[in-house]
Write a protein that holds these residues in place. Structure first.
Motif, mmCIF file in Angstrom:
data_model
loop_
_atom_site.group_PDB
_atom_site.id
_atom_site.type_symbol
_atom_site.label_atom_id
_atom_site.label_comp_id
_atom_site.label_asym_id
_atom_site.label_seq_id
_atom_site.Cartn_x
_atom_site.Cartn_y
_atom_site.Cartn_z
ATOM 1 N N LYS A 1 -1.102 4.488 -0.933
ATOM 2 C CA LYS A 1 -2.553 4.651 -0.971
ATOM 3 C C LYS A 1 -3.202 4.236 0.351
ATOM 4 O O LYS A 1 -4.124 4.901 0.850
ATOM 5 C CB LYS A 1 -3.111 3.814 -2.118
ATOM 6 C CG LYS A 1 -4.551 4.110 -2.502
ATOM 7 C CD LYS A 1 -4.934 3.289 -3.733
ATOM 8 C CE LYS A 1 -6.358 3.587 -4.177
ATOM 9 N NZ LYS A 1 -6.735 2.771 -5.349
ATOM 10 N N LEU A 2 -2.718 3.158 0.935
ATOM 11 C CA LEU A 2 -3.312 2.621 2.161
ATOM 12 C C LEU A 2 -3.094 3.510 3.378
ATOM 13 O O LEU A 2 -3.775 3.335 4.396
ATOM 14 C CB LEU A 2 -2.757 1.230 2.451
ATOM 15 C CG LEU A 2 -3.358 0.080 1.640
ATOM 16 C CD1 LEU A 2 -2.552 -1.184 1.825
ATOM 17 C CD2 LEU A 2 -4.816 -0.149 2.033
ATOM 18 N N LEU A 3 -2.155 4.452 3.305
ATOM 19 C CA LEU A 3 -1.816 5.264 4.472
ATOM 20 C C LEU A 3 -2.619 6.553 4.556
ATOM 21 O O LEU A 3 -2.322 7.422 5.387
ATOM 22 C CB LEU A 3 -0.316 5.562 4.492
ATOM 23 C CG LEU A 3 0.572 4.316 4.607
ATOM 24 C CD1 LEU A 3 2.032 4.704 4.739
ATOM 25 C CD2 LEU A 3 0.148 3.435 5.782
ATOM 26 N N SER A 4 -3.650 6.686 3.723
ATOM 27 C CA SER A 4 -4.590 7.803 3.854
ATOM 28 C C SER A 4 -5.979 7.298 3.494
ATOM 29 O O SER A 4 -6.143 6.253 2.861
ATOM 30 C CB SER A 4 -4.183 8.980 2.976
ATOM 31 O OG SER A 4 -4.065 8.585 1.629
ATOM 32 N N GLY A 5 -6.999 8.046 3.898
ATOM 33 C CA GLY A 5 -8.358 7.572 3.764
ATOM 34 C C GLY A 5 -8.952 7.757 2.378
ATOM 35 O O GLY A 5 -8.447 8.516 1.545
ATOM 36 N N GLU B 1 7.735 13.227 8.796
ATOM 37 C CA GLU B 1 7.773 13.270 10.264
ATOM 38 C C GLU B 1 6.665 12.419 10.880
ATOM 39 O O GLU B 1 6.882 11.698 11.858
ATOM 40 C CB GLU B 1 7.654 14.720 10.752
ATOM 41 C CG GLU B 1 8.844 15.587 10.418
ATOM 42 C CD GLU B 1 8.696 16.284 9.063
ATOM 43 O OE1 GLU B 1 7.904 15.788 8.211
ATOM 44 O OE2 GLU B 1 9.366 17.301 8.838
ATOM 45 N N SER B 2 5.449 12.502 10.330
ATOM 46 C CA SER B 2 4.347 11.725 10.904
ATOM 47 C C SER B 2 4.533 10.235 10.653
ATOM 48 O O SER B 2 4.187 9.407 11.509
ATOM 49 C CB SER B 2 3.000 12.202 10.342
ATOM 50 O OG SER B 2 2.860 11.878 8.974
ATOM 51 N N ILE B 3 5.075 9.882 9.498
ATOM 52 C CA ILE B 3 5.356 8.471 9.212
ATOM 53 C C ILE B 3 6.364 7.922 10.205
ATOM 54 O O ILE B 3 6.165 6.857 10.818
ATOM 55 C CB ILE B 3 5.894 8.305 7.770
ATOM 56 C CG1 ILE B 3 4.808 8.626 6.732
ATOM 57 C CG2 ILE B 3 6.465 6.900 7.553
ATOM 58 C CD1 ILE B 3 3.764 7.581 6.548
ATOM 59 N N ALA C 1 7.170 9.088 13.096
ATOM 60 C CA ALA C 1 6.715 9.164 14.484
ATOM 61 C C ALA C 1 5.820 7.997 14.866
ATOM 62 O O ALA C 1 5.699 7.671 16.048
ATOM 63 C CB ALA C 1 5.973 10.474 14.705
ATOM 64 N N GLY C 2 5.159 7.383 13.867
ATOM 65 C CA GLY C 2 4.299 6.244 14.181
ATOM 66 C C GLY C 2 2.844 6.432 13.832
ATOM 67 O O GLY C 2 2.006 5.595 14.187
ATOM 68 N N LEU C 3 2.502 7.532 13.124
ATOM 69 C CA LEU C 3 1.117 7.738 12.713
ATOM 70 C C LEU C 3 0.832 6.900 11.476
ATOM 71 O O LEU C 3 1.428 7.112 10.431
ATOM 72 C CB LEU C 3 0.849 9.211 12.422
ATOM 73 C CG LEU C 3 -0.626 9.501 12.132
ATOM 74 C CD1 LEU C 3 -1.417 9.582 13.431
ATOM 75 C CD2 LEU C 3 -0.795 10.786 11.340
ATOM 76 N N ASP C 4 -0.102 5.962 11.596
ATOM 77 C CA ASP C 4 -0.334 4.998 10.525
ATOM 78 C C ASP C 4 -1.227 5.542 9.418
ATOM 79 O O ASP C 4 -0.929 5.381 8.239
ATOM 80 C CB ASP C 4 -0.970 3.731 11.106
ATOM 81 C CG ASP C 4 -0.105 3.102 12.177
ATOM 82 O OD1 ASP C 4 1.100 2.920 11.937
ATOM 83 O OD2 ASP C 4 -0.630 2.821 13.283
ATOM 84 N N LEU C 5 -2.332 6.176 9.790
ATOM 85 C CA LEU C 5 -3.360 6.521 8.809
ATOM 86 C C LEU C 5 -3.706 7.999 8.886
ATOM 87 O O LEU C 5 -4.063 8.504 9.960
ATOM 88 C CB LEU C 5 -4.617 5.681 9.067
ATOM 89 C CG LEU C 5 -5.822 5.918 8.157
ATOM 90 C CD1 LEU C 5 -5.513 5.503 6.720
ATOM 91 C CD2 LEU C 5 -7.049 5.151 8.690
ATOM 92 N N ASP D 1 9.836 1.981 6.063
ATOM 93 C CA ASP D 1 9.032 2.800 6.973
ATOM 94 C C ASP D 1 7.541 2.655 6.641
ATOM 95 O O ASP D 1 6.701 2.566 7.537
ATOM 96 C CB ASP D 1 9.427 4.273 6.861
ATOM 97 C CG ASP D 1 10.884 4.531 7.248
ATOM 98 O OD1 ASP D 1 11.316 3.964 8.269
ATOM 99 O OD2 ASP D 1 11.568 5.280 6.535
ATOM 100 N N LEU D 2 7.240 2.637 5.342
ATOM 101 C CA LEU D 2 5.857 2.450 4.923
ATOM 102 C C LEU D 2 5.325 1.091 5.350
ATOM 103 O O LEU D 2 4.176 0.962 5.799
ATOM 104 C CB LEU D 2 5.740 2.579 3.398
ATOM 105 C CG LEU D 2 5.477 3.982 2.830
ATOM 106 C CD1 LEU D 2 6.558 4.962 3.237
ATOM 107 C CD2 LEU D 2 5.323 3.917 1.318
ATOM 108 N N ASP D 3 6.162 0.063 5.245
ATOM 109 C CA ASP D 3 5.723 -1.292 5.597
ATOM 110 C C ASP D 3 5.267 -1.374 7.054
ATOM 111 O O ASP D 3 4.281 -2.062 7.368
ATOM 112 C CB ASP D 3 6.849 -2.292 5.355
ATOM 113 C CG ASP D 3 7.086 -2.563 3.873
ATOM 114 O OD1 ASP D 3 6.229 -2.166 3.057
ATOM 115 O OD2 ASP D 3 8.124 -3.167 3.533
ATOM 116 N N VAL D 4 5.992 -0.697 7.934
ATOM 117 C CA VAL D 4 5.611 -0.710 9.356
ATOM 118 C C VAL D 4 4.229 -0.113 9.538
ATOM 119 O O VAL D 4 3.380 -0.644 10.268
ATOM 120 C CB VAL D 4 6.659 0.053 10.201
ATOM 121 C CG1 VAL D 4 6.217 0.109 11.666
ATOM 122 C CG2 VAL D 4 8.024 -0.598 10.089
#
Length: 848
Positions: free
Chosen positions: A21-25, A235-237, A239-243, A269-272
């Motif tokens: 939930k936290l990884l999208s607006g 892929e976006s996770i 690669a380093g895209l947080d949100l 991966d989500l934790d990072v």
């Protein structure tokens, strides 16, 4: 909300579902809260020149500062910091924790729709002003979001286009302003770009987001997507895209849960990613900005003062051959003419656009200043240049008498003939689901609509229109949906019968249709009504979730030749003419690139005819980026005003009447013609090759290109005049230290008779490099205030970055031993002093 927010402690309280939930607006402008774990929802807002707040529709007024090219023309680091601080105060008033700014994408071409949003074509100036802006903003506890990372330099096919750029050009030109800002200001957030770079979308490019941004540069903050700029899940996770923004999620949410089940990603991966989101939440909590509060604005004498100072410094004097400026009391009859004179063009369009708390037009500013010297001011428009007719906001009122219009919404069709195109208005309607009022005839219904209204709905917009002039009036309408416009109870515009798609409302609306209502009487009430249904719009799958949109414009119909003749008559009868021309937010905007560099409509004809009528003509060009000026040899006096925000009119009058000595210098090269620009022809729809744009100019962007090609521009980078004169002398350079540090010292003297400020620029040349290099590159600048006859010694400190270039074969920065030339200049083409320095040992480095 407790300030002692411990990220690791919070992380232990989160379930996997919470982390997803936290990884999208949450909606357009907020992050998702997890109340059980003490995680609030932080609020984000556009944009570069102001704080819009949460709403496109019926938004809260805000202070509008000059566009970024205007602020860049100040070359004033302290001013940029103060603007950042003022934006921070405005953010607090609106309960905003994160500002989606500044923009530092390099202007490859004058045609770029968002060119006005970045500070300069030069990476050093761009990054340095951005760093000061960020430092000011974050000193108020508001997070900056530097954007759009990276090579997001055109609007054509902006979600899919691939910027094909060499590694050296990427490093030296396009990444460099981000690198400078991160090194000198540490922004708390970065926004990834929509586009691809060399074939891969930035939002899933691990090399750019992780290897370069985080590992090489040491960026510690959060990376969010541009709005709807995520095109993959795992892929976006990785690669380093947080949100992912905005919400509700498209590429995460349930898609991420499925990727977890398939072990394409793992909880670790989500934790990072979650840690980075929580880090920004922590900044929001520590800021002290309240959560879930109503929106206000700042309108104080102090705020108005910084708005006026910024607008003054965004003005560049380009020609003053006859010394018409500053205007003195010898001019008793002043004619103000032009399409940009009577309406305040405060900003460019798109996400930079906002509802200003107030705005002064050039005409209003000139009228006030002229009154002080006893001068008479006459005005006429001269030529119309608008892409869309002007909004009707000053001319509408409710049936009850207050300003604005009534909007009614229905979840079901309110009558069977609601969308009828018969001459008379249809039968009475059922009770609406919800009603509201608005003061604008431009309503993008993205937000601020009651939750009981369905996305598929029927809308009626009704108001009383009161013209301010007798005559035929032309009206225009474009919508997101299908609509009809009724004027005085008769159908005037039909956009319900197979409406053609256009570029309104970020490209999801219809074309703009026009029609004439004849023989209107000034001061008389006329019924104006729009009926809209948005089902087809909603079904079309717009990337923006909304209830549709309505934009109504109007203007007294003008016969171009008659108005041009009238303008010539007024000019002939005046002692001096101020001719205000340019572009506006309908012509320079996010969502599309300009089709050409020319001023619109009959502008150039108007300018030439006014010159013939009165040689004492001052041309004020108000644009965010360069335009062609075929009349330039006829012009004795030219001012570049940019989009100046709230105080544009007062600031312009301050300059024209000599209350303030102009000190701005161009942050962009003005080419004589489009074909001379470095990116030509590899730009936009005509330059793309199967979805790719080739950055053929390499590192030779902006003035670097004109100099290497020995091509004279219309006006060079760094150029701007003053009402006084300056002398440069006494250049001294220190030796270069083992670490590559050195200093440049020189004296600037005001040799004129009034106070002035001079922008001195230091350029470095490397003629002995093993790879091709620009003729010279800006590496330092300063702005010096001097009284008449006063001289000041200035010392600027530089380091190895001023000497180095990127060696793409060795994948490192290198400053090769040898002799370098130091130029101290008043502009890129006006070199005043020259010296040399010697680097005795080659230096190499990676990262910051």
């Amino acid at each position: 909300m407790a300030v002692n927010f411990d990220i690791e402690s919070v992380l232990t309280k989160l379930t996997v579902a919470d982390k997803v939930k936290l990884l999208s607006g949450l909606g357009w402008w907020n992050t998702e809260p997890i109340p059980r774990a003490g995680v609030p929802s932080i609020k984000l807002s556009d944009g570069p020149n102001g704080i819009r707040g949460s709403y496109f529709f019926n938004g809260t007024p805000s202070s509008c500062f000059p566009c970024s090219t205007g602020l860049g023309s100040s070359f004033d680091v302290e001013l940029a910091r103060r603007v950042g601080e003022a934006l921070g105060d405005e953010a607090r008033a609106k309960g905003v924790h994160v500002l989606l700014a500044p923009t530092v994408n390099t202007q490859r071409s004058p045609l770029g729709g968002r060119g006005f949003e970045s500070f300069a074509e030069d990476p050093h100036l761009n990054g340095t002003i951005a760093a000061a802006y960020i430092n000011g903003l974050q000193s108020k506890g508001i997070s900056a979001t530097i954007k759009h990372f990276v090579a997001n330099d055109q609007e054509y096919q902006r979600f899919s286009i691939s910027s094909e750029v060499s590694e050296r050009a990427l490093r030296e030109i396009y990444l460099k302003p981000f690198q400078i800002a991160i090194k000198n200001a540490n922004p708390w957030a970065v926004m990834s770009a929509y586009n691809r770079v060399n074939g891969l979308h930035v939002s899933e490019d691990k090399r750019l987001l992780d290897d370069v941004l985080r590992k090489e540069w040491g960026f510690k903050g959060m990376i969010m997507s541009d709005w709807i700029g995520v095109y993959s899940t795992a892929e976006s996770i990785k690669a380093g895209l947080d949100l992912e923004m905005p919400g509700p999620s498209v590429m995460r949410g349930r898609a991420l849960e499925r990727a977890l089940a398939a072990e394409k990603v793992f909880v670790r991966d989500l934790d990072v990613r979650v840690r980075k989101v929580l880090g920004l939440v922590k900044k929001g909590i520590e800021s002290g900005v309240p959560f879930d509060v109503g929106e206000g604005f700042v309108d104080t004498p102090e705020q108005r003062q910084i708005l006026r100072e910024a607008a003054r410094d965004a003005i560049v004097l380009l020609k003053n051959d006859k010394k018409l400026l500053p205007l003195s009391n010898q001019y008793k009859k002043i004619a103000v003419i032009g399409p940009n004179a009577a309406i305040a063009m405060t900003s460019g369009g798109g996400s930079a656009r906002l509802l200003s708390t107030y705005a002064t037009s050039p005409l209003e500013g000139i009228q006030a200043a002229a009154k002080e010297i006893g001068a008479e001011v006459t005005y006429t428009i001269g030529a119309t240049t608008h892409k869309y007719l002007h909004l009707l906001n000053p001319y509408i009122h409710l049936s009850s008498g207050g300003p604005g219009a009534l909007m009614e919404f229905w979840n079901d069709m309110p009558s069977k003939d609601f969308m009828s195109t018969t001459p008379d208005l249809p039968a009475p309607l059922s009770d609406p689901t919800w009603t509201t009022t608005t003061k604008s005839t431009d309503c993008f219904l993205m937000d601020n609509i009651d939750e009981k209204v369905n996305y598929v709905c029927w809308i009626k917009y009704s108001t009383k229109f009161v013209p301010n002039e007798d005559g035929d009036w032309e009206f225009s309408l474009n919508v997101a949906g299908r609509a009809n416009l009724f004027f005085d109870n008769k159908l005037l515009i039909d956009l319900s019968t197979n409406p053609e798609q256009g570029d309104s409302f970020f490209g999801i609306g219809t074309v703009d249709l026009r029609a004439v209502a004849p023989a209107l009487k000034a001061g008389q009430d006329y019924n104006l009504e729009i009926r809209l249904e948005n089902a087809e719009f909603a079904e079309r799958g717009s990337p923006f979730k909304s209830w549709g949109g309505i934009r109504i414009g109007g203007f007294r119909k003008i016969e171009p030749e008659v108005e041009l003749k009238h303008a010539v008559e007024i000019a002939s009868d005046a002692d001096v003419v101020v001719l205000v021309v340019g572009l506006n937010h309908d012509l320079e905007s996010e969502g599309f690139d300009r089709p050409h560099m020319d001023l619109p409509g009959l502008t150039d004809t108007l300018v030439s005819e006014i010159f013939k009528a009165n040689p004492n003509t001052i041309v004020v060009n108000q644009t965010g980026t360069p335009v062609t000026m075929p009349w330039i040899s006829e012009a004795s006096t030219l001012v570049q005003a940019f989009f100046g925000g709230n105080e544009l009119g007062n600031a312009l009058a301050d300059i024209l009447f000599g209350k303030v000595n102009p000190s701005g210098k161009l942050p962009l090269t003005f080419p004589q013609r489009l074909e001379d620009s470095p990116a030509y022809p590899s730009y936009g729809d005509k330059g793309q090759e199967h979805g790719k744009i080739l950055y053929n100019e390499g590192i030779f962007v902006g003035y670097r290109s004109y100099e290497i090609r020995k091509l004279a521009p219309l006006f060079p980078f760094g150029f701007g005049l003053s009402y006084t004169t300056f002398k440069y002398s006494d250049l001294k350079t220190s030796s270069i230290s083992e670490e590559g540090k050195f200093s440049v010292t020189f004296t600037i003297t005001n040799t004129g008779h009034i106070n002035g400020r001079e922008i001195a620029q230091v350029y470095i040349s490397d003629t002995q490099a093993s790879l091709p290099r620009p003729v010279k590159e800006l590496k330092a600048f300063t702005k010096v205030t001097l009284a008449p006859g006063e001289g000041k010694s200035v010392t600027l400190d530089l380091d190895k970055e001023a000497l180095g270039f990127y060696d793409d074969r060795a994948a490192q920065w290198i400053a090769e031993k040898g002799t370098f030339t130091v130029h101290v200049a008043a502009s890129s083409s006006d070199l005043r002093l020259e010296g040399s320095i010697e680097l005795r040992k080659t230096l190499t480095w990676i990262g910051l």
